[in-house]
Structures are given as C-alpha cells and as structure tokens.
Design an enzyme around this catalytic site. Structure first.
Site, PDB file in Angstrom:
ATOM      1  N   ASP A  31      50.121 -18.295  20.873  1.00 26.74           N
ATOM      2  CA  ASP A  31      51.288 -19.184  20.872  1.00 26.74           C
ATOM      3  C   ASP A  31      50.814 -20.609  20.576  1.00 26.74           C
ATOM      4  OD1 ASP A  31      53.679 -20.476  21.351  1.00 26.74           O
ATOM      5  OD2 ASP A  31      53.486 -20.384  23.542  1.00 26.74           O
ATOM      6  N   ASP A  66      56.191 -21.839  24.006  1.00 26.26           N
ATOM      7  CA  ASP A  66      57.388 -21.079  24.423  1.00 26.26           C
ATOM      8  C   ASP A  66      57.029 -19.698  24.974  1.00 26.26           C
ATOM      9  OD1 ASP A  66      56.713 -19.689  22.154  1.00 26.26           O
ATOM     10  OD2 ASP A  66      58.636 -19.954  21.139  1.00 26.26           O
ATOM     11  N   ASP A 118      57.616   1.021   7.910  1.00 22.06           N
ATOM     12  CA  ASP A 118      58.058   1.600   9.174  1.00 22.06           C
ATOM     13  C   ASP A 118      58.747   2.952   8.932  1.00 22.06           C
ATOM     14  OD1 ASP A 118      58.463   0.789  12.093  1.00 22.06           O
ATOM     15  OD2 ASP A 118      60.521   1.299  11.549  1.00 22.06           O
ATOM     16  N   ASP A 172      53.023 -17.027  17.520  1.00 17.63           N
ATOM     17  CA  ASP A 172      53.680 -17.471  16.284  1.00 17.63           C
ATOM     18  C   ASP A 172      52.671 -17.575  15.142  1.00 17.63           C
ATOM     19  OD1 ASP A 172      52.352 -19.966  16.793  1.00 17.63           O
ATOM     20  OD2 ASP A 172      53.940 -20.401  18.253  1.00 17.63           O
ATOM     21  N   GLU A 230      54.115   4.683   7.738  1.00 12.97           N
ATOM     22  CA  GLU A 230      54.032   5.115   9.141  1.00 12.97           C
ATOM     23  C   GLU A 230      54.678   6.490   9.245  1.00 12.97           C
ATOM     24  OE1 GLU A 230      55.431   4.095  13.685  1.00 12.97           O
ATOM     25  OE2 GLU A 230      56.799   3.933  11.999  1.00 12.97           O
ATOM     26  N   ASP A 248      54.794  -5.844   7.593  1.00 16.00           N
ATOM     27  CA  ASP A 248      55.556  -4.692   8.042  1.00 16.00           C
ATOM     28  C   ASP A 248      56.869  -4.710   7.287  1.00 16.00           C
ATOM     29  OD1 ASP A 248      56.469  -2.611   9.887  1.00 16.00           O
ATOM     30  OD2 ASP A 248      55.018  -3.467  11.288  1.00 16.00           O
ATOM     31  N   HIS A 291      50.977  -0.705  18.443  1.00 17.36           N
ATOM     32  CA  HIS A 291      51.895  -1.295  19.420  1.00 17.36           C
ATOM     33  C   HIS A 291      52.869  -0.300  20.032  1.00 17.36           C
ATOM     34  CE1 HIS A 291      53.994  -0.936  15.694  1.00 17.36           C
ATOM     35  NE2 HIS A 291      55.136  -1.220  16.285  1.00 17.36           N
ATOM     36  N   ASP A 292      52.813   0.947  19.606  1.00 24.36           N
ATOM     37  CA  ASP A 292      53.709   1.971  20.163  1.00 24.36           C
ATOM     38  C   ASP A 292      52.989   2.937  21.091  1.00 24.36           C
ATOM     39  OD1 ASP A 292      55.868   1.034  18.623  1.00 24.36           O
ATOM     40  OD2 ASP A 292      55.274   2.261  16.911  1.00 24.36           O
TER      41      ASP A 292
END
Ligand code: NOJ
Length: 533
Positions: free
Chosen positions: A24, A28, A203, A32, A266, A101, A327-328
């Site tokens: 970051d 926040d 995806d 990013d 994917e 992605d 990430h899954d």
C-alpha cells in the site's frame, strides 16, 4: 542442428501478485499500483521476470475485482491509468513482463452492459447476457448451481426472466455465443495489447460457453457433504463445452497479431480435458494452467504418477506448466507443512515447464486464521460451515518487522500473520538459510542452466517416499531427488549407477556431497545433483 529458440514465457518464472495485499502506498490499507512499483526491485533481485496481477479494474468488489465494471480502466483504489502506464514502463525497464488478469466469462452487475441488458427485454444488449424464462412450474430454467453456493439463476422482477451467474449474482455471465460480445471483448484485449501488456491470464476460460440446450447437470457420484454445494453436480453442461475452443482460438489469433504475447487459461479440469486447451493445432492457450499439484495428496507415488500422466498427455509441442498456489487455494506451506514447503519449491522450480509462484510463498507465508467477523471473501461468507474462505491465503505481504510488516501505514484490509516480525523479507534476505534465500538460489540455478529451464525430463524410479527425475540439455544433466517423507531414506536405484555432486539442497550443508550409486537423505530433504559428464 539448429539450436531451438525458446520464448520468454517458456524460460522464466511467473510471479502472481494479489494487488490488494502486496504494498500500500496511500495508507488506506489496500495495496496499489504505486506500491507494486516500489517493490519491483525486490522482484528483480529475486530473479522474477514475469508478473501476473490479479484484477486492477474498476469494480464494486463483490468478488474483490473479479466483478469488473469497466474492462479498460483502473480502480481508484489501485491508482490511475497514469500509474498503470508507469508500472508497465518500470516493469519493461527491468527486462520483466506484465501479465494482466482478464475476466471475460462474467462482468459486474454494475457494468453498463448489464445495466442496459436488464433494463428491458428489447434492449439491444439484452442478449449480451444469459436470460431465460422460468420453467413451466415457475421455477429456475435448469438445475445449474453457482460455484459460490446456491442456485446459478437469479430472478429479475422487472423483466420477469432469470439470468445465469456461475459465480455471485453480482457476476452475471456474458453470452459468448453473441458475436457482439466476442467483438467487445476482443476490443478490450486489443486495448491492453496496444498499451504493451505481455499477456493475459484468462479467468475460468473453460466456463465461457454453455450448452446451447441448457440441459440439467448430472449429480456428482463422488460428492461428500464436506465439499462445496457446487460439487453436488458435475458441471457437464455448464463448463468445458466443445465450442469453447473456438473462443480460445479467437483470443489466441488476436495475440498472434502481436509479438510474443502470452495466453494463459485458468482451467480446473482433469488432465485429459485440460490438455485439449492447447488447441488441436496448438492454436489454443499457450499455457492451460496445470493445477494437478494443488489438488493432489502430498504423496511421492501419487505425485510421481501424475507428473508422468501430465507429461504423457501433453500434445506434441505443447509447453508444460506447474502451479502450487494462488489466491483461491490454501497456501502451499499450510497444505504440506513447513518442512515440506522447501520440497514443494524445488519440485515447482525443477519440473519441466513454466512455474507460477504466488506472492509470499517465497517467505513460507502461511494461511492466516481470520476471525469470523472479519471474513471478507464471499465464498467464505456464503458457505460459512464449510471453511471455504480464501482470505487466509490473501493476507498482506510481510516485508519487514515494522508495524503492519511494512505493508501499510493504515489499517490493513485483512489482518496480518502474527509471525510477521520473524517471517519477513528484510529478515530473510540476510539469512542464508531462510526460505527466501533458498527460493532465490533455486530461481538463479534454474535460470543459469538450460537443462533446468528447457531441458528434457526423464523420470527415475526408486524408493516410494522419493520423487526423482533427470533434467537434461546437451551434455548437462541434473538429477533431482526429493524426499516427501519426514524420515531419512536412501536413494539407491537398482539398475543405474548415477555419479555426481550435490549443487543445491534444502539444507545447504549437503552441497558438495557426492552421489555414487546411492546417497542418504534426511527427512524432508531435497537435492539437486549435477551428474558427472
Ligand atoms: C477464478 C478466480 O481466480 C477467483 O478468484 C474468482 O472468484 C472466480 N474465478 C470468479 O471470477
């Protein structure tokens, strides 16, 4: 003989960044693009040559960016288009590549296309999504389920029809049988290709086309109540339809108009289905993501056999690839344990084919327990009893021992691992025995040695707790020996007399040892042996 030419994506390691959690720069609590830019030197130091970013597009964030409301923009949380251009430039400046992605199967329900589509039955974009009348009894058009729990159909009061969503109801599926949808998405791809992005990770590419008769999916005979509700069925009619390959080809043809751009798909399918995504004439995806190491029991015999199955199923000229985390999925360290995590890394980085690694795995980051009232992931929230939240594998990158591990000066969107003061980049960089140093050395050796990045693969049969194989290029041969058990064991193949020297080991103390027909391994030990010429 002509020296065979290899492309960048065949030789290099791909590193997945989950942008919310990498760095970051604004305070926040969400990562990013500027944050990523500030960490590129780290990736370069590690030897990474290609970065894949999970979605950074405008999105209501119902599924953390996998619900896109503008395919050609940047979410303000992540920055601006100027930041993106700078990121791309900085990446290219370092001789690295950027893979985006692409989420073409569905958009956000707040995408202007869907807002139009649902506005009336005769809207010109009505047919851009999958709308169906209720069944005769007033119920859903068929029995298709949502991956994230419950029905795949959502009733629209206003126009009195159902629309289909393979994921959240906030993620309506686009109708890829409509040429206008195809053209629109090709336009999106062109937009990013013209900017210079080096490829896409597409995806759920295998979901894109559905059965044209919308037949019911059959029940899954292997379903168990511990599985997600989606797995009650086999997705025989809602995924992996023959016509999907026309779409993959269309994407590939577009990429072919540019130089050396990469198409990754994917795809969660069994090996014999997965390999069809290379295309009949190798005109499909360059890399249909191979997840076999993600779903398999951590057992030497099973893994060795699946490696051979995959190698054997590849079409001629199809380039292999391997993935051990994303990430899954639960993080590799949590799945196989701290001791075996180094074995997993050696496997990933020495098998034949392009490896894709997940941010933080190089530190041995583990799944972080997230208290119920902090759960963010819709998959976790929708099926609370099944322990399916993906948050634990999405926690902030651990950079140093300062507050919030140097990830943010604000409140991180997901809590950090408690161990970050010990397990972080700064500490591990200075420790030659750390996971990070080990990963760096593995990547370096892989890059230096053609045998390891483009060499042939040959399985070696030995003791049942060992996975072993040779990688070979011209006169150079490496023998990889991995002990998947916690107990010591002996590598002693009966019919071969291998001789060589250990050049890289999970415990560096083994390096320099010689192999002369047999070698003893400690529990959880892995060795790369350079064989005598
Ligand atoms: C696969 C992505 O990797 C996952 O994170 C997402 O939730 C679904 N596709 C839906 O886009």
């Amino acid at each position: 003989m002509m020296e065979q030419q290899y492309l960048w994506w065949q030789k290099e390691v791909i590193y997945q960044i989950y942008p919310r959690s990498f760095q970051d720069s604004t305070g926040d609590g969400v990562g990013d693009l500027k944050g990523i830019i500030s960490r590129l030197d780290y990736l370069q130091w590690l030897g990474i040559k290609a970065v894949w970013l999970s979605p950074i597009y405008p999105s209501p964030m119902a599924d953390f960016g996998y619900d896109v409301s503008d395919y050609c923009g940047i979410h303000p949380l992540f920055g601006t288009m100027e930041d993106f251009d700078e990121l791309l430039q900085e990446i290219h400046k370092r001789g690295m590549k950027l893979i985006l992605d692409l989420v073409p199967n569905h958009s956000s329900n707040e995408h202007p296309w869907f807002l139009e589509s649902k506005s009336s039955r005769d809207n010109p974009k009505r047919d851009w999504y999958i709308w169906k009348d209720a069944a005769e009894d007033g119920g859903e058009p068929n029995n298709w389920l949502s991956v994230f729990g419950g029905s795949g159909w959502e009733w629209d009061e206003h126009t009195q029809q159902y629309y289909y969503h393979a994921f959240l109801k906030e993620q309506p599926d686009l109708n890829w049988r409509n040429p206008e949808v195809q053209e629109a998405m090709m336009g999106v791809m062109r937009f990013w290709l013209e900017k210079g992005v080096d490829g896409f990770r597409v995806d759920v590419i295998y979901h894109i086309i559905k059965d044209d008769k919308f037949r019911d999916n059959p029940p899954n005979p292997d379903y168990k109540p511990s599985m997600s509700t989606y797995e009650q069925q086999l997705a025989s009619y809602s995924t992996d339809q023959p016509e999907v390959h026309d779409i993959v080809k269309m994407m590939r043809n577009l990429l072919n108009q540019y130089d050396e751009r990469l198409l990754i798909g994917e795809i969660y399918l069994p090996i014999h289905r997965l390999v069809t995504y290379y295309g009949n004439e190798l005109d499909g995806a360059h890399l249909p993501f191979n997840f076999v190491l993600i779903n398999i029991d951590w057992n030497a015999t099973k893994i060795a056999s699946v490696i051979n199955e995959y190698e054997g199923a590849l079409p001629e000229g199809g380039w292999p690839n391997w993935v051990i985390g994303n990430h899954d999925q639960p993080r590799i360290t949590s799945r196989v344990g701290n001791e075996q995590a180094k074995i997993a890394a050696m496997l990933l980085l020495t098998l034949r084919g392009t490896p894709t690694m997940y941010y933080g795995d190089e530190l041995g980051m583990r799944d972080v327990p997230i208290p119920q009232d902090e759960v963010q992931d819709p998959q976790g929230l929708n099926m609370p009893d099944l322990d399916l939240s993906r948050d634990p594998a999405r926690t902030p990158m651990q950079w140093n021992d300062s507050e919030n591990a140097g990830f943010t000066e604000g409140k991180p969107w997901l809590r950090l691992a408690k161990n970050y003061k010990r397990v972080n980049v700064a500490k591990q960089k200075d420790d030659e025995y750390s996971m990070l140093s080990y990963y760096k050395r593995l990547i370096e050796l892989r890059q230096q040695e053609p045998a390891l990045h483009v060499g042939a693969f040959e399985p070696v049969f030995t003791n049942s707790s060992i996975i072993s194989y040779i990688r070979k290029h011209e006169q150079t041969q490496f023998l990889v020996i991995l002990n998947l058990s916690h107990k010591p064991c002996k590598f002693a193949p009966e019919h071969h007399h291998y001789k060589g020297t250990v050049v890289l080991a999970t415990d560096p103390e083994q390096e320099g040892s010689t192999l002369d027909k047999t070698i003893a391994l400690a529990g959880d030990e892995g060795l790369i042996v350079q064989l005598d010429a």
